[in-house]
Design an enzyme around this catalytic site. Sequence first.
Site, PDB file in Angstrom:
ATOM      1  N   GLU A  47       0.819  -1.229   0.000  1.00  0.00           N
ATOM      2  CA  GLU A  47       0.000   0.000   0.000  1.00  0.00           C
ATOM      3  C   GLU A  47       0.846   1.270   0.000  1.00  0.00           C
ATOM      4  O   GLU A  47       0.656   2.152   0.839  1.00  0.00           O
ATOM      5  CB  GLU A  47      -0.968  -0.029   1.191  1.00  0.00           C
ATOM      6  CG  GLU A  47      -1.908  -1.229   1.124  1.00  0.00           C
ATOM      7  CD  GLU A  47      -2.758  -1.418   2.378  1.00  0.00           C
ATOM      8  OE1 GLU A  47      -2.741  -0.549   3.270  1.00  0.00           O
ATOM      9  OE2 GLU A  47      -3.446  -2.455   2.470  1.00  0.00           O
TER      10      GLU A  47
ATOM     11  N   ASN B 253       1.993  -5.171  -3.084  1.00  0.00           N
ATOM     12  CA  ASN B 253       0.606  -5.542  -2.776  1.00  0.00           C
ATOM     13  C   ASN B 253      -0.214  -4.280  -2.482  1.00  0.00           C
ATOM     14  O   ASN B 253       0.220  -3.426  -1.700  1.00  0.00           O
ATOM     15  CB  ASN B 253       0.635  -6.443  -1.523  1.00  0.00           C
ATOM     16  CG  ASN B 253      -0.687  -7.099  -1.198  1.00  0.00           C
ATOM     17  OD1 ASN B 253      -1.314  -7.719  -2.058  1.00  0.00           O
ATOM     18  ND2 ASN B 253      -1.132  -6.972   0.046  1.00  0.00           N
TER      19      ASN B 253
ATOM     20  N   HIS C 252     -10.466  -5.849  -2.082  1.00  0.00           N
ATOM     21  CA  HIS C 252     -11.463  -5.524  -1.049  1.00  0.00           C
ATOM     22  C   HIS C 252     -12.573  -4.721  -1.728  1.00  0.00           C
ATOM     23  O   HIS C 252     -12.332  -3.608  -2.195  1.00  0.00           O
ATOM     24  CB  HIS C 252     -10.828  -4.689   0.071  1.00  0.00           C
ATOM     25  CG  HIS C 252      -9.797  -5.427   0.856  1.00  0.00           C
ATOM     26  ND1 HIS C 252     -10.107  -6.488   1.679  1.00  0.00           N
ATOM     27  CD2 HIS C 252      -8.452  -5.258   0.952  1.00  0.00           C
ATOM     28  CE1 HIS C 252      -9.000  -6.935   2.257  1.00  0.00           C
ATOM     29  NE2 HIS C 252      -7.976  -6.221   1.824  1.00  0.00           N
TER      30      HIS C 252
ATOM     31  N   GLU D 110      -6.346 -10.651  -1.049  1.00  0.00           N
ATOM     32  CA  GLU D 110      -7.075 -10.371   0.211  1.00  0.00           C
ATOM     33  C   GLU D 110      -8.570 -10.243  -0.046  1.00  0.00           C
ATOM     34  O   GLU D 110      -9.251  -9.413   0.584  1.00  0.00           O
ATOM     35  CB  GLU D 110      -6.560  -9.079   0.861  1.00  0.00           C
ATOM     36  CG  GLU D 110      -5.058  -9.032   1.088  1.00  0.00           C
ATOM     37  CD  GLU D 110      -4.588  -7.797   1.856  1.00  0.00           C
ATOM     38  OE1 GLU D 110      -5.431  -7.015   2.331  1.00  0.00           O
ATOM     39  OE2 GLU D 110      -3.366  -7.629   1.977  1.00  0.00           O
TER      40      GLU D 110
ATOM     41  N   ASP E 166     -12.404  -9.841  -0.264  1.00  0.00           N
ATOM     42  CA  ASP E 166     -13.658  -9.898   0.485  1.00  0.00           C
ATOM     43  C   ASP E 166     -14.623  -8.918  -0.164  1.00  0.00           C
ATOM     44  O   ASP E 166     -14.207  -7.980  -0.852  1.00  0.00           O
ATOM     45  CB  ASP E 166     -13.494  -9.668   1.992  1.00  0.00           C
ATOM     46  CG  ASP E 166     -12.722  -8.436   2.392  1.00  0.00           C
ATOM     47  OD1 ASP E 166     -12.699  -7.464   1.613  1.00  0.00           O
ATOM     48  OD2 ASP E 166     -12.160  -8.430   3.500  1.00  0.00           O
TER      49      ASP E 166
HETATM   50  O1  9MR Z   1      -6.921  -7.910   8.914  1.00  0.00           O
HETATM   51  C1  9MR Z   1      -6.032  -6.962   9.467  1.00  0.00           C
HETATM   52  C2  9MR Z   1      -6.641  -6.397  10.721  1.00  0.00           C
HETATM   53  O2  9MR Z   1      -6.767  -7.380  11.718  1.00  0.00           O
HETATM   54  C3  9MR Z   1      -5.779  -5.247  11.232  1.00  0.00           C
HETATM   55  O3  9MR Z   1      -6.410  -4.626  12.324  1.00  0.00           O
HETATM   56  C4  9MR Z   1      -5.576  -4.263  10.101  1.00  0.00           C
HETATM   57  C5  9MR Z   1      -4.735  -3.086  10.542  1.00  0.00           C
HETATM   58  O4  9MR Z   1      -4.568  -2.190   9.521  1.00  0.00           O
HETATM   59  O5  9MR Z   1      -4.958  -4.899   9.013  1.00  0.00           O
HETATM   60  C6  9MR Z   1      -5.783  -5.859   8.460  1.00  0.00           C
HETATM   61  O6  9MR Z   1      -5.230  -6.396   7.299  1.00  0.00           O
HETATM   62  C7  9MR Z   1      -4.979  -5.483   6.237  1.00  0.00           C
HETATM   63  C8  9MR Z   1      -3.789  -6.009   5.469  1.00  0.00           C
HETATM   64  O7  9MR Z   1      -2.707  -6.217   6.329  1.00  0.00           O
HETATM   65  C9  9MR Z   1      -3.404  -5.076   4.340  1.00  0.00           C
HETATM   66  N1  9MR Z   1      -4.532  -4.775   3.484  1.00  0.00           N
HETATM   67  C10 9MR Z   1      -5.764  -4.380   4.145  1.00  0.00           C
HETATM   68  C11 9MR Z   1      -6.133  -5.390   5.229  1.00  0.00           C
HETATM   69  C12 9MR Z   1      -7.465  -5.037   5.869  1.00  0.00           C
HETATM   70  O8  9MR Z   1      -7.376  -3.825   6.541  1.00  0.00           O
END
Ligand code: 9MR
Length: 344
Positions: free
Chosen positions: A153, A194, A230, A260, A262
Site C-alpha cells: 500500500e 501488494n 477488497h 485479500e 472480500d
Molecule cells: O486484517 C487486518 C486487521 O486485523 C488489522 O487490524 C488491520 C490493521 O490495519 O490490518 C488488516 O489487514 C490489512 C492487510 O494487512 C493489508 N490490506 C488491508 C487489510 C485489511 O485492513
Amino acid sequence: MLQFLSLATALAAGTLPHPASAAGLNEAATAIGLEYFGTATDNPELTDVPYVAQLNNTADFGQITVGNSQKWDATEPTQNTFSFADGDAVVSLAEGNDQLVRCHTLVWYNQLPNWVTSGNWTNATLTAVMENHITKVVSHYKGRCHHWDVVNEALNEDGTYRDNIFLSTIGPSYIPLAFSFAAAADPDAKLYYNDYNLEYGGDKATAALDIVAAVQDAGAKIDGVGFQAHFEVGTVPDSASLATILTSFTDLGVEVAITEADIRIELPATEEALVQQAEDFGALAEACVGVEGCVGFTIWDYTDRYSWVPGVFPGFGAALPWDEDLVEKPAYDGLLEGLGGEAE
Ligand code: 9MR
C-alpha cells in the site's frame, strides 16, 4: 499454457467431466491451473477448534496468509529485538498441512511501532533500520515463504506515493531498496508489491505498473503484484475488464495474484445481495483463471466470524464465503464456479 487453455476450453464446452477430485476451492483452483486457493488467518482465531478444522481443510485451502503477526509492530516491537512466536505459529500450522505460505508484510505505513514512526532518522539511518528489519525477518522465514509482500500500500488513490516515514526520509527509492534487501535474504521467495483498488485500472494501477518498472530498472527483483480485492458488493469489475488490468501487469514479466479478497454487504444481508456477492466472487475468480500468470486466489479470512470489515466499515459485513456459523454461503458456489468447478 496450451494444456491449460485446452482444459479451460473443454471445461467451458462441457466436453470434459468435472474433475472428480475438484470438490473444494483449492482442488478446483489447482485443477484449472492456479497454484492455490487460500485464506488469511490470525493468531487469536487459532484457539477456535471448529474454525481451525476448516482452516486445515486442504480441499478448500492450499495456502495461508499470515494476517497480522509478521507485520513490523509484531516482529520488531522494539529496535533490533525480534519476536517471531506468533508468526511461527501460523507458518507451522500451514506447513503441517502442506499449505503454501504467503508472508505479509515487510514495509507498510501501518502497524509500525512508535520507535520507527517517531524516530529522528536520516536517509542513511532509516535505510539501515529497514535493511536490518527486512534481513532479520526474511532470514528467519527463509525457505518457508512462497510469497513475501515486501512493500504494501505505497500509493494514494490518485497514483502519487502515499506519505510515510520511508518516503519522507528516504524518498521513492525505499521501494527498490526494500526489494533488494528481501531478495538478498531469501532468493527463492516470490517478492510482491501488494495494494488495493488496483482492480479498476486508472491512476493507481498505472502508478503500480510504474513501481514494478522502477524496481526492475533499479536492478532489483520483483516477482509479482498482489491485487487485494477488497470490494463492496455490486462494485466488482467484470471479469474481462479485470483480466485486462491483470494482463497489463503480467506483460511486464511479473505474476499477479488476488491476495485479500472480500466483498462487504450492508447489513442485514438480503438474499439478493448474497446472490450478487456470489456472482462478484465468481467474476474475480474467473478473471484470475483467464490470465496466464495469475497464480492464486486468497480471501481475507474465510468466515464472517473473523472479518476485519465490520470494525472498519460500520453497518457492513458478511464479506466472506462462510458465515459467522462457519456455514458456506452462496459466495462459496460462486467461487467454485469461477474456478471452473461445479457447485452443488
Ligand atoms: O486484517 C487486518 C486487521 O486485523 C488489522 O487490524 C488491520 C490493521 O490495519 O490490518 C488488516 O489487514 C490489512 C492487510 O494487512 C493489508 N490490506 C488491508 C487489510 C485489511 O485492513
